[in-house]
Design a protein around this motif. Structure first.
Motif, PDB file in Angstrom:
ATOM      1  N   GLY A 144      15.627 -39.741  37.377  1.00 33.50           N
ATOM      2  CA  GLY A 144      15.128 -40.432  36.194  1.00 33.50           C
ATOM      3  C   GLY A 144      13.756 -41.033  36.362  1.00 33.50           C
ATOM      4  N   SER A 145      13.261 -41.078  37.617  1.00 29.89           N
ATOM      5  CA  SER A 145      11.960 -41.704  37.876  1.00 29.89           C
ATOM      6  C   SER A 145      10.822 -40.704  37.977  1.00 29.89           C
ATOM      7  CB  SER A 145      12.025 -42.507  39.182  1.00 29.89           C
ATOM      8  OG  SER A 145      12.109 -41.620  40.298  1.00 29.89           O
ATOM      9  N   GLU A 146      11.139 -39.395  37.844  1.00 32.71           N
ATOM     10  CA  GLU A 146      10.133 -38.386  38.166  1.00 32.71           C
ATOM     11  C   GLU A 146       8.889 -38.461  37.289  1.00 32.71           C
ATOM     12  OE1 GLU A 146      13.811 -36.209  36.423  1.00 32.71           O
ATOM     13  OE2 GLU A 146      13.374 -37.915  37.742  1.00 32.71           O
ATOM     14  N   THR A 147       9.048 -38.727  35.992  1.00 30.13           N
ATOM     15  CA  THR A 147       7.870 -38.782  35.105  1.00 30.13           C
ATOM     16  C   THR A 147       6.971 -39.943  35.482  1.00 30.13           C
ATOM     17  OG1 THR A 147       9.107 -37.775  33.280  1.00 30.13           O
ATOM     18  CG2 THR A 147       7.102 -38.980  32.720  1.00 30.13           C
ATOM     19  N   VAL A 148       7.564 -41.094  35.733  1.00 22.50           N
ATOM     20  CA  VAL A 148       6.782 -42.265  36.140  1.00 22.50           C
ATOM     21  C   VAL A 148       6.086 -41.995  37.467  1.00 22.50           C
ATOM     22  CG1 VAL A 148       6.917 -44.679  36.849  1.00 22.50           C
ATOM     23  CG2 VAL A 148       8.252 -43.871  34.894  1.00 22.50           C
ATOM     24  N   ALA A 149       6.777 -41.361  38.410  1.00 22.04           N
ATOM     25  CA  ALA A 149       6.198 -41.071  39.720  1.00 22.04           C
ATOM     26  C   ALA A 149       5.015 -40.118  39.593  1.00 22.04           C
ATOM     27  CB  ALA A 149       7.256 -40.465  40.646  1.00 22.04           C
ATOM     28  N   VAL A 150       5.165 -39.075  38.781  1.00 23.64           N
ATOM     29  CA  VAL A 150       4.074 -38.111  38.583  1.00 23.64           C
ATOM     30  C   VAL A 150       2.852 -38.815  37.999  1.00 23.64           C
ATOM     31  CG1 VAL A 150       3.341 -36.153  37.177  1.00 23.64           C
ATOM     32  CG2 VAL A 150       5.497 -36.045  38.435  1.00 23.64           C
ATOM     33  N   LEU A 151       3.064 -39.625  36.968  1.00 23.12           N
ATOM     34  CA  LEU A 151       1.944 -40.328  36.333  1.00 23.12           C
ATOM     35  C   LEU A 151       1.279 -41.298  37.293  1.00 23.12           C
ATOM     36  CD1 LEU A 151       3.532 -41.080  32.824  1.00 23.12           C
ATOM     37  CD2 LEU A 151       1.781 -39.377  33.359  1.00 23.12           C
ATOM     38  N   ALA A 152       2.076 -42.037  38.063  1.00 22.20           N
ATOM     39  CA  ALA A 152       1.528 -43.037  38.976  1.00 22.20           C
ATOM     40  C   ALA A 152       0.719 -42.387  40.095  1.00 22.20           C
ATOM     41  CB  ALA A 152       2.657 -43.888  39.559  1.00 22.20           C
ATOM     42  N   ILE A 153       1.275 -41.344  40.714  1.00 27.47           N
ATOM     43  CA  ILE A 153       0.581 -40.710  41.839  1.00 27.47           C
ATOM     44  C   ILE A 153      -0.651 -39.960  41.348  1.00 27.47           C
ATOM     45  CG2 ILE A 153       0.795 -38.933  43.621  1.00 27.47           C
ATOM     46  CD1 ILE A 153       3.622 -39.904  44.102  1.00 27.47           C
ATOM     47  N   ALA A 154      -0.570 -39.334  40.181  1.00 25.18           N
ATOM     48  CA  ALA A 154      -1.754 -38.674  39.624  1.00 25.18           C
ATOM     49  C   ALA A 154      -2.865 -39.686  39.392  1.00 25.18           C
ATOM     50  CB  ALA A 154      -1.403 -37.969  38.315  1.00 25.18           C
ATOM     51  N   LEU A 166       9.818 -33.072  41.603  1.00 23.43           N
ATOM     52  CA  LEU A 166      11.055 -32.588  42.210  1.00 23.43           C
ATOM     53  C   LEU A 166      11.559 -33.550  43.292  1.00 23.43           C
ATOM     54  CD1 LEU A 166      10.206 -28.779  42.589  1.00 23.43           C
ATOM     55  CD2 LEU A 166      11.799 -29.814  40.958  1.00 23.43           C
ATOM     56  N   ILE A 167      10.639 -34.070  44.092  1.00 27.54           N
ATOM     57  CA  ILE A 167      11.030 -34.992  45.164  1.00 27.54           C
ATOM     58  C   ILE A 167      11.638 -36.267  44.575  1.00 27.54           C
ATOM     59  CG2 ILE A 167      10.147 -36.476  47.012  1.00 27.54           C
ATOM     60  CD1 ILE A 167       8.092 -34.255  47.591  1.00 27.54           C
ATOM     61  N   PHE A 168      10.961 -36.831  43.577  1.00 24.41           N
ATOM     62  CA  PHE A 168      11.477 -38.078  43.007  1.00 24.41           C
ATOM     63  C   PHE A 168      12.730 -37.853  42.180  1.00 24.41           C
ATOM     64  CE2 PHE A 168       7.542 -39.808  44.477  1.00 24.41           C
ATOM     65  CZ  PHE A 168       7.813 -41.150  44.689  1.00 24.41           C
ATOM     66  N   ALA A 169      12.907 -36.647  41.631  1.00 23.16           N
ATOM     67  CA  ALA A 169      14.155 -36.339  40.932  1.00 23.16           C
ATOM     68  C   ALA A 169      15.329 -36.378  41.898  1.00 23.16           C
ATOM     69  CB  ALA A 169      14.062 -34.971  40.266  1.00 23.16           C
ATOM     70  N   ALA A 170      15.070 -35.976  43.163  1.00 25.71           N
ATOM     71  CA  ALA A 170      16.122 -36.004  44.182  1.00 25.71           C
ATOM     72  C   ALA A 170      16.319 -37.403  44.751  1.00 25.71           C
ATOM     73  CB  ALA A 170      15.788 -35.020  45.302  1.00 25.71           C
ATOM     74  N   LEU A 171      15.200 -38.147  44.910  1.00 24.88           N
ATOM     75  CA  LEU A 171      15.293 -39.472  45.528  1.00 24.88           C
ATOM     76  C   LEU A 171      15.765 -40.536  44.548  1.00 24.88           C
ATOM     77  CD1 LEU A 171      11.960 -39.546  47.612  1.00 24.88           C
ATOM     78  CD2 LEU A 171      14.253 -38.981  48.421  1.00 24.88           C
ATOM     79  N   LEU A 172      15.141 -40.548  43.375  1.00 25.25           N
ATOM     80  CA  LEU A 172      15.440 -41.562  42.356  1.00 25.25           C
ATOM     81  C   LEU A 172      15.555 -40.867  40.999  1.00 25.25           C
ATOM     82  CD1 LEU A 172      12.878 -44.324  43.423  1.00 25.25           C
ATOM     83  CD2 LEU A 172      15.359 -44.446  43.701  1.00 25.25           C
ATOM     84  N   SER A 211      16.903 -43.474  53.488  1.00 28.82           N
ATOM     85  CA  SER A 211      15.655 -42.731  53.606  1.00 28.82           C
ATOM     86  C   SER A 211      14.711 -43.000  52.443  1.00 28.82           C
ATOM     87  CB  SER A 211      15.937 -41.228  53.700  1.00 28.82           C
ATOM     88  OG  SER A 211      16.615 -40.773  52.544  1.00 28.82           O
ATOM     89  N   THR A 212      15.259 -43.270  51.223  1.00 31.06           N
ATOM     90  CA  THR A 212      14.397 -43.449  50.056  1.00 31.06           C
ATOM     91  C   THR A 212      13.447 -44.633  50.211  1.00 31.06           C
ATOM     92  OG1 THR A 212      15.999 -42.388  48.591  1.00 31.06           O
ATOM     93  CG2 THR A 212      14.355 -43.819  47.569  1.00 31.06           C
ATOM     94  N   PRO A 213      13.926 -45.831  50.590  1.00 33.08           N
ATOM     95  CA  PRO A 213      12.966 -46.940  50.789  1.00 33.08           C
ATOM     96  C   PRO A 213      11.924 -46.618  51.850  1.00 33.08           C
ATOM     97  CG  PRO A 213      15.212 -47.771  50.696  1.00 33.08           C
ATOM     98  CD  PRO A 213      15.319 -46.286  50.771  1.00 33.08           C
ATOM     99  N   LEU A 214      12.331 -45.930  52.927  1.00 30.40           N
ATOM    100  CA  LEU A 214      11.380 -45.579  53.984  1.00 30.40           C
ATOM    101  C   LEU A 214      10.294 -44.652  53.438  1.00 30.40           C
ATOM    102  CD1 LEU A 214      10.491 -45.479  56.953  1.00 30.40           C
ATOM    103  CD2 LEU A 214      12.132 -43.611  57.294  1.00 30.40           C
ATOM    104  N   ILE A 215      10.695 -43.682  52.640  1.00 30.68           N
ATOM    105  CA  ILE A 215       9.723 -42.736  52.066  1.00 30.68           C
ATOM    106  C   ILE A 215       8.758 -43.467  51.143  1.00 30.68           C
ATOM    107  CG2 ILE A 215       9.466 -40.741  50.540  1.00 30.68           C
ATOM    108  CD1 ILE A 215      12.241 -39.811  51.592  1.00 30.68           C
ATOM    109  N   LEU A 216       9.276 -44.332  50.284  1.00 29.56           N
ATOM    110  CA  LEU A 216       8.428 -45.036  49.326  1.00 29.56           C
ATOM    111  C   LEU A 216       7.455 -45.983  50.020  1.00 29.56           C
ATOM    112  CD1 LEU A 216      11.046 -45.831  46.523  1.00 29.56           C
ATOM    113  CD2 LEU A 216       9.342 -43.991  46.595  1.00 29.56           C
ATOM    114  N   ILE A 217       7.949 -46.694  51.043  1.00 28.01           N
ATOM    115  CA  ILE A 217       7.070 -47.605  51.786  1.00 28.01           C
ATOM    116  C   ILE A 217       5.980 -46.813  52.507  1.00 28.01           C
ATOM    117  CG2 ILE A 217       6.963 -49.207  53.739  1.00 28.01           C
ATOM    118  CD1 ILE A 217       9.822 -50.127  52.913  1.00 28.01           C
TER     119      ILE A 217
END
Length: 459
Positions: A148-158, A140-146, A2-8
């Motif tokens: 350790g990636s949550e900070t990078v995900a928050v910064l990127a999406i923001a 929270l979503i990226f903490a569950a999916l990947l 599910s993780t690759p599908l969500i990211l794509i």
């Protein structure tokens, strides 16, 4: 799987958001949301924009979490806040009858600069909380999916949300809201149908479930929502901004349709939390992990994508309202594309920084914000509905009472603050705080009111 599908899928949605954003931005489109030919947005553009900016990621998670703990009572309590579309529509139409172009216009005409400043402080905090809370959900979503990636995900999406939002301002937010809401409905309805058709799932059981913590505090929270629902929309600049873009008939219809669509979506999402509680999920405070274990990978992916899409749609709308607040109301920057974009950047950066230090309790932001807005209830009832003049001192007392109430709830764990609060669950304390705030506000405003104000009808 599910993780690759969500990211794509998220990447595709972000790319489409850039595609549908206006190619060329005008100052009027940036701040007033006009179409390229200068026209007002249509009915369903307004409806879908209202809905997608109010059923944002924090709200979906709140509905599910409250359903998990308090059953259908918790979900209904959160859904009750969506009665704000009805009360907000009523307030907007009354404001337009006075020829006010915003809540600030009406307050400024009656209370001067102090009236505007007190209100603008509340909505600035509201907008910051919107950016912060939706980025928290992304984390929270990226903490569950990947992990350790949550900070990078928050910064990127923001950063990406800021990029396409700053491209066209409110006109971009309206256009991307329509795209994002359409995508949200597709994936959410698919996930909801899968839930209801799952073996062993009973809609009757979900509608009568007491939750893992019992239903009582859910009903208390429903009473809190009833006390806050009149003032709550008036302090939400995203909703209020959309109340002055189109003609009265279109505006009135947009609020009504947004009400029933968003309420059904919130209740539907709450069912996922209720079912997690029914199955005896053991992942305490980790609802996303619970869903991953409960559902097939494609249903889990649809849920996560729903949350991510709703977070994006709220971020761009909050940033466009922040630009209008800074430029048109506070006049902190020139009314230009650059002035609006700089304002957006400040709020995006501030909201992102708060994710590093802020509370993870998503409903606390709603409770504090809703309590702070309650100074508007007596002011609007007595001043706008009854048409009476209100003294500035009375307005400021109502405002101070609401600020103290919000601060008391936020700091309820501090011993000297707790000494002033009744013993009980935090929602019982919140209910008492709201009652006291309303009593103090109405007493001050009524004592400080006199005569009637003549108002001109909107042409």
């Amino acid at each position: 799987m599910s993780t690759p599908l969500i990211l794509i899928s998220l990447g595709v949605i972000l790319a489409l958001s850039f595609v549908v954003a206006p190619r060329r931005a005008s100052v009027q489109g940036f701040f007033a949301g006009t179409t390229p030919d200068g026209g007002a947005p249509g009915l369903w553009t307004l409806v879908l924009s209202q809905v997608t900016t109010w059923i944002f990621a924090r709200s979906l998670m709140n509905a599910a979490i409250l359903g998990y703990y308090y059953g259908i009572a918790g979900t209904l309590a959160y859904a009750a806040y969506y009665g704000s579309f009805l009360t907000g529509g009523f307030i907007v139409m009354r404001l337009r009858e006075t020829r006010a172009a915003s809540v600030q216009d009406w307050l400024g005409a009656r209370f001067g600069g102090a009236g505007r400043a007190a209100y603008n402080l509340v909505i600035a905090l509201r907008l910051l909380s919107e950016v912060f809370a939706n980025l928290i959900v992304i984390g929270l979503i990226f903490a569950a999916l990947l992990p350790g990636s949550e900070t990078v995900a928050v910064l990127a999406i923001a950063a990406l949300a800021l990029a396409y939002s700053a491209w066209g301002g409110l006109s971009a937010a309206l256009r991307t809201d329509v795209l994002q809401m359409a995508l949200f409905l597709v994936v959410f309805i698919a996930a909801l149908i899968a839930l209801l058709l799952s073996p062993g799932v009973s809609l009757g059981a979900m509608l009568t479930a007491p939750g893992t913590a019992g239903a009582w505090n859910g009903w208390v929270l429903l009473a809190v929502a009833a006390l806050q629902v009149f003032s709550y929309p008036a302090h939400d600049p995203v909703m209020m901004d959309r109340g002055f873009l189109a003609d009265p008939a279109t505006t009135r219809a947009s609020f009504f349709h947004a009400f029933w669509i968003s309420t059904l979506c919130i209740i539907g999402f709450g069912l996922f939390g209720i079912q997690a509680g029914i199955t005896g999920a053991a992942v305490e405070n980790q609802l996303i992990g619970t869903w991953a274990a409960m559902f097939p990978s494609w249903v889990f992916a649809a849920l996560m994508l729903s949350l991510l899409v709703s977070a994006l749609s709220t971020l761009d709308s909050a940033l466009s309202s922040a630009a209008r607040l800074c430029v048109e109301e506070l006049r902190l920057a020139p009314r230009s594309l650059m002035g609006g974009r700089l304002s957006m950047a400040v709020f995006a950066v501030a909201g992102t920084l708060l994710t590093l230090f802020g509370s993870q309790s998503l409903f606390d932001a709603v409770a504090v914000s809703g309590t702070a807005s309650m100074f508007l209830t007596p002011v609007l009832v007595v001043g706008l509905v009854m048409g009476r003049r209100i003294a500035l001192w009375a307005y400021l007392i109502a405002w101070a009472a609401a600020m103290l109430g919000a601060a008391a709830y936020f700091a309820r764990a501090v011993p000297w603050v707790a000494a002033f609060l009744p013993q009980g669950h935090k929602y019982e304390q919140l209910f008492v705080i709201c009652v006291v705030v309303l009593i103090a506000g109405f007493a001050a405003v009524w004592l400080g009111s006199r005569g009637r104000v003549e108002t001109a009808q909107e042409g």
